[in-house]
Write an enzyme that holds these catalytic residues in place. Sequence first.
Site, PDB file in Angstrom:
ATOM      1  N   ASP A 160      11.210  -0.168  -0.423  1.00  0.00           N
ATOM      2  CA  ASP A 160      10.975  -1.601  -0.612  1.00  0.00           C
ATOM      3  C   ASP A 160      12.060  -2.307  -1.422  1.00  0.00           C
ATOM      4  O   ASP A 160      12.069  -3.537  -1.506  1.00  0.00           O
ATOM      5  CB  ASP A 160       9.598  -1.832  -1.260  1.00  0.00           C
ATOM      6  N   PRO A 216       0.826  -1.212   0.000  1.00  0.00           N
ATOM      7  CA  PRO A 216       0.000   0.000   0.000  1.00  0.00           C
ATOM      8  C   PRO A 216       0.862   1.265   0.000  1.00  0.00           C
ATOM      9  O   PRO A 216       1.983   1.247   0.508  1.00  0.00           O
ATOM     10  CB  PRO A 216      -0.801  -0.113   1.305  1.00  0.00           C
ATOM     11  N   ASP A 217       0.330   2.347  -0.594  1.00  0.00           N
ATOM     12  CA  ASP A 217       1.042   3.633  -0.500  1.00  0.00           C
ATOM     13  C   ASP A 217       0.565   4.348   0.759  1.00  0.00           C
ATOM     14  O   ASP A 217      -0.134   3.754   1.596  1.00  0.00           O
ATOM     15  CB  ASP A 217       0.853   4.466  -1.784  1.00  0.00           C
TER      16      ASP A 217
HETATM   17  P1  CNA Z   1       2.037   8.835  -1.478  1.00  0.00           P
HETATM   18  O1  CNA Z   1       1.962  10.192  -0.900  1.00  0.00           O
HETATM   19  O2  CNA Z   1       1.258   7.746  -0.822  1.00  0.00           O
HETATM   20  O3  CNA Z   1       1.578   8.978  -2.999  1.00  0.00           O
HETATM   21  C1  CNA Z   1       1.450   7.877  -3.851  1.00  0.00           C
HETATM   22  C2  CNA Z   1       0.804   8.345  -5.138  1.00  0.00           C
HETATM   23  O4  CNA Z   1       0.793   7.245  -6.021  1.00  0.00           O
HETATM   24  C3  CNA Z   1      -0.630   8.834  -4.970  1.00  0.00           C
HETATM   25  O5  CNA Z   1      -0.759  10.138  -5.493  1.00  0.00           O
HETATM   26  C4  CNA Z   1      -1.458   7.815  -5.781  1.00  0.00           C
HETATM   27  O6  CNA Z   1      -2.494   8.433  -6.501  1.00  0.00           O
HETATM   28  C5  CNA Z   1      -0.437   7.233  -6.714  1.00  0.00           C
HETATM   29  N1  CNA Z   1      -0.706   5.829  -7.069  1.00  0.00           N
HETATM   30  C6  CNA Z   1      -0.957   4.786  -6.246  1.00  0.00           C
HETATM   31  N2  CNA Z   1      -1.079   3.647  -6.948  1.00  0.00           N
HETATM   32  C7  CNA Z   1      -0.939   3.987  -8.252  1.00  0.00           C
HETATM   33  C8  CNA Z   1      -0.984   3.260  -9.460  1.00  0.00           C
HETATM   34  N3  CNA Z   1      -1.198   1.929  -9.486  1.00  0.00           N
HETATM   35  N4  CNA Z   1      -0.794   3.918 -10.631  1.00  0.00           N
HETATM   36  C9  CNA Z   1      -0.590   5.271 -10.619  1.00  0.00           C
HETATM   37  N5  CNA Z   1      -0.527   6.013  -9.504  1.00  0.00           N
HETATM   38  C10 CNA Z   1      -0.693   5.375  -8.328  1.00  0.00           C
HETATM   39  O7  CNA Z   1       3.542   8.300  -1.601  1.00  0.00           O
HETATM   40  P2  CNA Z   1       4.863   9.114  -1.995  1.00  0.00           P
HETATM   41  O8  CNA Z   1       5.793   8.111  -2.542  1.00  0.00           O
HETATM   42  O9  CNA Z   1       4.562  10.312  -2.781  1.00  0.00           O
HETATM   43  O10 CNA Z   1       5.356   9.620  -0.568  1.00  0.00           O
HETATM   44  C11 CNA Z   1       6.635   9.425  -0.149  1.00  0.00           C
HETATM   45  C12 CNA Z   1       6.726   8.483   1.043  1.00  0.00           C
HETATM   46  C13 CNA Z   1       5.926   7.224   0.866  1.00  0.00           C
HETATM   47  C14 CNA Z   1       8.131   8.008   1.164  1.00  0.00           C
HETATM   48  O11 CNA Z   1       8.647   8.429   2.378  1.00  0.00           O
HETATM   49  C15 CNA Z   1       8.098   6.480   1.122  1.00  0.00           C
HETATM   50  O12 CNA Z   1       9.076   5.901   1.918  1.00  0.00           O
HETATM   51  C16 CNA Z   1       6.738   6.160   1.571  1.00  0.00           C
HETATM   52  N6  CNA Z   1       6.190   4.812   1.233  1.00  0.00           N
HETATM   53  C17 CNA Z   1       6.939   3.917   0.526  1.00  0.00           C
HETATM   54  C18 CNA Z   1       6.405   2.677   0.218  1.00  0.00           C
HETATM   55  C19 CNA Z   1       7.244   1.700  -0.565  1.00  0.00           C
HETATM   56  O13 CNA Z   1       8.446   1.651  -0.400  1.00  0.00           O
HETATM   57  N7  CNA Z   1       6.622   0.905  -1.446  1.00  0.00           N
HETATM   58  C20 CNA Z   1       5.102   2.356   0.605  1.00  0.00           C
HETATM   59  C21 CNA Z   1       4.375   3.299   1.344  1.00  0.00           C
HETATM   60  C22 CNA Z   1       4.929   4.531   1.653  1.00  0.00           C
END
Ligand code: CNA
Length: 246
Positions: A107, A34-35
Amino acid sequence: MRTPKHDQFMEMVLGSQNIVALTGAGLSTSAGIPDFRSPKGIYADPTVAGERVFDINVFREDPTVFSSFFAKLYPQMKDAQPSKGHKMLKKLQDMRKLKCVITQNIDGLDVAAGCDPVIEVHGHIRDYVCIDSVHHKVPTTQLDADIRAGRPIKCPECGAWMKPDVVFFGEHVHNLEKALTEVQKADVLLIMGTSLTVYPVAGLPDYCSDETKIVILNGASTPLDAQADLVFHEDIDTFTELVRLA
Ligand code: CNA
């Protein structure tokens, strides 16, 4: 549906020499992680204490706020495989177009997909580090059972608390200078899966040259959309199929 904008993207790619990708959590949602800020993101979970879980001051006071939260996120990250979006980046690298990935993700999936170099500005979960001495490190795989059980981890050398080698709110990001240099060299900055709300990374696009083309590929709008040359509010996996880089 493929549109002329997708053709424009591919023309831009083929005419480029130095694409730099700036990625965020949205690149890994289709890999099962999850984001933060999507409707189904981590912050929407009422059992999660929002930004407090990644706050270094909260961690120092009570490491169980993080450890009990990470018990659920860690297996999701550990078992994940690169998404189509990660594979698209590797393809662009193999085409000798993409020169660098700057990721906010922790990740490690950009690295797992074979992208190189990857600048992990918010660190990674491969190691745990002591909060009192950065020289005290333990590979995360050795701590698997404690992490899954939600137990806070103590440094085997000095007894202070340990946390993943991840940048918490209140800490300095890693390799910001290096990321800045890469952004300045980019002819295309490809921004994928980030809300562009977490600073200082969200400010990196300000350092592009006037000639740099900015492409935003994100499910929701971002503060930079109005300044971008191409904006796709699309699912990343679908986009990779439409531009035939899946
Ligand atoms: P965020 O603020 O959660 O934004 C994520 C964005 O991605 C949102 O605007 C969504 O609309 C968009 N999104 C989600 N899924 C999709 C998809 N399938 N296709 C297109 N767009 C999509 O996260 P950010 O990365 O902007 O914020 C930075 C933080 C999140 C960092 O400090 C990370 O460490 C942190 N984070 C990382 C992970 C990971 O490593 N996978 C997971 C969760 C949070």
